[in-house]
Design an enzyme around this catalytic site. Structure first.
Site, PDB file in Angstrom:
ATOM      1  N   HIS A  14      -3.592  -6.404  10.341  1.00  0.00           N
ATOM      2  CA  HIS A  14      -3.526  -5.686   9.068  1.00  0.00           C
ATOM      3  C   HIS A  14      -2.936  -4.284   9.164  1.00  0.00           C
ATOM      4  O   HIS A  14      -2.921  -3.552   8.182  1.00  0.00           O
ATOM      5  CB  HIS A  14      -4.934  -5.629   8.445  1.00  0.00           C
ATOM      6  CG  HIS A  14      -5.581  -6.971   8.361  1.00  0.00           C
ATOM      7  ND1 HIS A  14      -6.420  -7.442   9.347  1.00  0.00           N
ATOM      8  CD2 HIS A  14      -5.465  -7.961   7.442  1.00  0.00           C
ATOM      9  CE1 HIS A  14      -6.812  -8.664   9.039  1.00  0.00           C
ATOM     10  NE2 HIS A  14      -6.254  -9.008   7.900  1.00  0.00           N
ATOM     11  N   ARG A  34      -4.002   6.873  -3.460  1.00  0.00           N
ATOM     12  CA  ARG A  34      -4.735   8.127  -3.283  1.00  0.00           C
ATOM     13  C   ARG A  34      -4.567   8.622  -1.844  1.00  0.00           C
ATOM     14  O   ARG A  34      -4.475   9.825  -1.602  1.00  0.00           O
ATOM     15  CB  ARG A  34      -6.211   7.948  -3.632  1.00  0.00           C
ATOM     16  CG  ARG A  34      -7.024   9.201  -3.327  1.00  0.00           C
ATOM     17  CD  ARG A  34      -8.321   9.240  -4.052  1.00  0.00           C
ATOM     18  NE  ARG A  34      -8.124   9.707  -5.416  1.00  0.00           N
ATOM     19  CZ  ARG A  34      -9.065   9.707  -6.333  1.00  0.00           C
ATOM     20  NH1 ARG A  34     -10.256   9.254  -6.053  1.00  0.00           N
ATOM     21  NH2 ARG A  34      -8.817  10.157  -7.538  1.00  0.00           N
ATOM     22  N   ARG A  97     -14.925   8.437   4.928  1.00  0.00           N
ATOM     23  CA  ARG A  97     -14.580   7.843   3.636  1.00  0.00           C
ATOM     24  C   ARG A  97     -14.646   8.913   2.573  1.00  0.00           C
ATOM     25  O   ARG A  97     -15.635   9.667   2.492  1.00  0.00           O
ATOM     26  CB  ARG A  97     -15.543   6.689   3.318  1.00  0.00           C
ATOM     27  CG  ARG A  97     -15.531   6.260   1.887  1.00  0.00           C
ATOM     28  CD  ARG A  97     -16.153   4.905   1.645  1.00  0.00           C
ATOM     29  NE  ARG A  97     -16.639   4.788   0.277  1.00  0.00           N
ATOM     30  CZ  ARG A  97     -15.862   4.743  -0.809  1.00  0.00           C
ATOM     31  NH1 ARG A  97     -14.544   4.804  -0.693  1.00  0.00           N
ATOM     32  NH2 ARG A  97     -16.381   4.649  -2.008  1.00  0.00           N
ATOM     33  N   VAL A  98     -13.605   9.006   1.763  1.00  0.00           N
ATOM     34  CA  VAL A  98     -13.591   9.921   0.617  1.00  0.00           C
ATOM     35  C   VAL A  98     -13.364   9.069  -0.628  1.00  0.00           C
ATOM     36  O   VAL A  98     -12.350   8.406  -0.748  1.00  0.00           O
ATOM     37  CB  VAL A  98     -12.498  11.018   0.748  1.00  0.00           C
ATOM     38  CG1 VAL A  98     -12.922  12.092   1.716  1.00  0.00           C
ATOM     39  CG2 VAL A  98     -11.155  10.460   1.184  1.00  0.00           C
ATOM     40  N   GLY A  99     -14.345   9.029  -1.496  1.00  0.00           N
ATOM     41  CA  GLY A  99     -14.225   8.133  -2.630  1.00  0.00           C
ATOM     42  C   GLY A  99     -15.011   8.628  -3.824  1.00  0.00           C
ATOM     43  O   GLY A  99     -15.381   9.804  -3.900  1.00  0.00           O
ATOM     44  N   GLU A 188     -21.663   2.929  -4.628  1.00  0.00           N
ATOM     45  CA  GLU A 188     -20.257   2.630  -4.348  1.00  0.00           C
ATOM     46  C   GLU A 188     -20.207   1.292  -3.617  1.00  0.00           C
ATOM     47  O   GLU A 188     -21.169   0.535  -3.699  1.00  0.00           O
ATOM     48  CB  GLU A 188     -19.572   3.788  -3.601  1.00  0.00           C
ATOM     49  CG  GLU A 188     -20.264   4.308  -2.379  1.00  0.00           C
ATOM     50  CD  GLU A 188     -20.025   3.488  -1.140  1.00  0.00           C
ATOM     51  OE1 GLU A 188     -20.846   2.559  -0.914  1.00  0.00           O
ATOM     52  OE2 GLU A 188     -19.106   3.780  -0.375  1.00  0.00           O
ATOM     53  N   MET A 189     -19.111   0.991  -2.923  1.00  0.00           N
ATOM     54  CA  MET A 189     -18.976  -0.382  -2.419  1.00  0.00           C
ATOM     55  C   MET A 189     -18.516  -0.506  -0.963  1.00  0.00           C
ATOM     56  O   MET A 189     -18.121  -1.597  -0.544  1.00  0.00           O
ATOM     57  CB  MET A 189     -18.005  -1.161  -3.331  1.00  0.00           C
ATOM     58  CG  MET A 189     -18.465  -1.249  -4.770  1.00  0.00           C
ATOM     59  SD  MET A 189     -17.442  -2.307  -5.788  1.00  0.00           S
ATOM     60  CE  MET A 189     -17.878  -3.921  -5.162  1.00  0.00           C
ATOM     61  N   SER A 212     -18.089   9.887 -10.299  1.00  0.00           N
ATOM     62  CA  SER A 212     -17.068   9.689 -11.337  1.00  0.00           C
ATOM     63  C   SER A 212     -17.664   9.278 -12.679  1.00  0.00           C
ATOM     64  O   SER A 212     -17.003   9.379 -13.724  1.00  0.00           O
ATOM     65  CB  SER A 212     -16.070   8.628 -10.880  1.00  0.00           C
ATOM     66  OG  SER A 212     -16.748   7.408 -10.621  1.00  0.00           O
ATOM     67  N   ASP A 213     -18.898   8.793 -12.667  1.00  0.00           N
ATOM     68  CA  ASP A 213     -19.565   8.320 -13.885  1.00  0.00           C
ATOM     69  C   ASP A 213     -21.053   8.258 -13.560  1.00  0.00           C
ATOM     70  O   ASP A 213     -21.432   8.389 -12.400  1.00  0.00           O
ATOM     71  CB  ASP A 213     -19.050   6.922 -14.286  1.00  0.00           C
ATOM     72  CG  ASP A 213     -19.092   5.934 -13.137  1.00  0.00           C
ATOM     73  OD1 ASP A 213     -18.142   5.918 -12.335  1.00  0.00           O
ATOM     74  OD2 ASP A 213     -20.098   5.217 -12.998  1.00  0.00           O
TER      75      ASP A 213
HETATM   76  N1  HPA Z   1     -20.396   0.819  -9.071  1.00  0.00           N
HETATM   77  C1  HPA Z   1     -20.687   1.317 -10.277  1.00  0.00           C
HETATM   78  N2  HPA Z   1     -20.137   2.417 -10.753  1.00  0.00           N
HETATM   79  C2  HPA Z   1     -19.267   3.069  -9.986  1.00  0.00           C
HETATM   80  C3  HPA Z   1     -18.939   2.617  -8.731  1.00  0.00           C
HETATM   81  C4  HPA Z   1     -19.540   1.420  -8.246  1.00  0.00           C
HETATM   82  O1  HPA Z   1     -19.265   0.943  -7.140  1.00  0.00           O
HETATM   83  N3  HPA Z   1     -18.031   3.483  -8.229  1.00  0.00           N
HETATM   84  C5  HPA Z   1     -17.829   4.440  -9.147  1.00  0.00           C
HETATM   85  N4  HPA Z   1     -18.570   4.194 -10.218  1.00  0.00           N
END
Ligand code: HPA
Length: 244
Positions: A14, A34, A97-99, A188-189, A212-213
């Site tokens: 990969h 990004r 990790r930057v997210g 996050e994931m 972010s939310d």
């Molecule tokens: N899940 C739910 N909301 C989110 C996520 C996530 O993985 N990442 C950013 N907002």
């Protein structure tokens, strides 16, 4: 598995780079675009070193020190593939990790930064590691300390646990509130699996997230512009960890 290309340079399934193309420290956002923006934001001399499946990776220097930036893709299997190949075959020592994350704790507001000391998960990826054991997915103390020191006690930077889920959309009745009750900062994931890979190879990992939310407080999501400006604060902490 190492593949020998026609030109006799090394590549992995990969990553089409050569040994030495990556710096010891890699910043890893989910989104490869990004990664490209971060590389050009931080470095004048960023060069593309891999592009398999559009998962772009760059290497350059920041104040004379080598740094790489590469996308991880979304989700724990994708992040695990790239982290494994970087640690195993490209001499990478630390991945930060930057997210972004969704806020869960009421202490966390949209735009805040989360340094993830540990990551709970609903994923099976780390349960497969040690038979009969619920693996503790934790950050490198050294990298986490460096990021926290760089934050200089800013009141919008939170340090604690997150959850890495395998679902973005599936609602699980009562789960998010219960996580909030246990002080979990956000969702996050990728982080839990990335911490697992670092442990597997005796390397270092850290996750620094921008909220972010918010899943519980009803606040509006960040705008695209806010995402970029707020993201810069998290990035500075990640760079401090990369060079500690
Ligand atoms: N899940 C739910 N909301 C989110 C996520 C996530 O993985 N990442 C950013 N907002």
């Amino acid at each position: 598995m190492l593949l020998l290309r026609k030109d006799q340079t090394m590549a992995t399934p990969h990553i089409n780079a050569e040994m030495g193309d990556f710096a010891p420290a890699v910043l890893m956002p989910g989104d490869p675009k990004r990664a490209e923006r971060i590389a050009h934001m931080l470095m004048d001399d960023a060069k593309l070193v891999t592009d398999v499946r559009g998962m772009l990776g760059f290497t350059g220097t920041v104040n004379g020190r080598p740094l790489s930036v590469m996308g991880s893709g979304m989700g724990q299997p994708s992040a695990t593939i790239y982290a494994t190949e970087l640690y195993r075959w490209f001499g990478v020592e630390r991945i930060i990790r930057v997210g972004t994350c969704g806020g869960i704790s009421p202490k966390v507001k949209v735009g805040d930064v989360v340094v993830a000391l540990g990551a709970h998960t609903d994923s099976a990826m780390n349960t497969l590691r040690i038979p009969g054991v619920h693996f503790s997915a934790v950050a490198s103390f050294k990298l986490a300390s460096a990021a926290v020191a760089a934050a200089k006690e800013a009141d919008n930077v939170h340090v604690g646990t997150i959850i890495s889920r395998d679902h973005f959309y599936l609602p699980v009745e009562g789960q998010v509130q219960k996580l909030a009750d246990y002080g979990v900062l956000g969702v996050e994931m990728e982080a839990a699996a990335m911490y697992g890979v670092a442990a597997e190879f005796g390397k270092e990992a850290l996750t620094v997230l921008t909220v972010s939310d918010h899943l519980l407080d009803g606040s509006a999501d960040m705008t695209a512009e806010e995402r970029e400006t707020k993201f810069r604060g998290a990035l500075d902490l990640a760079v401090a960890a990369a060079f500690v």
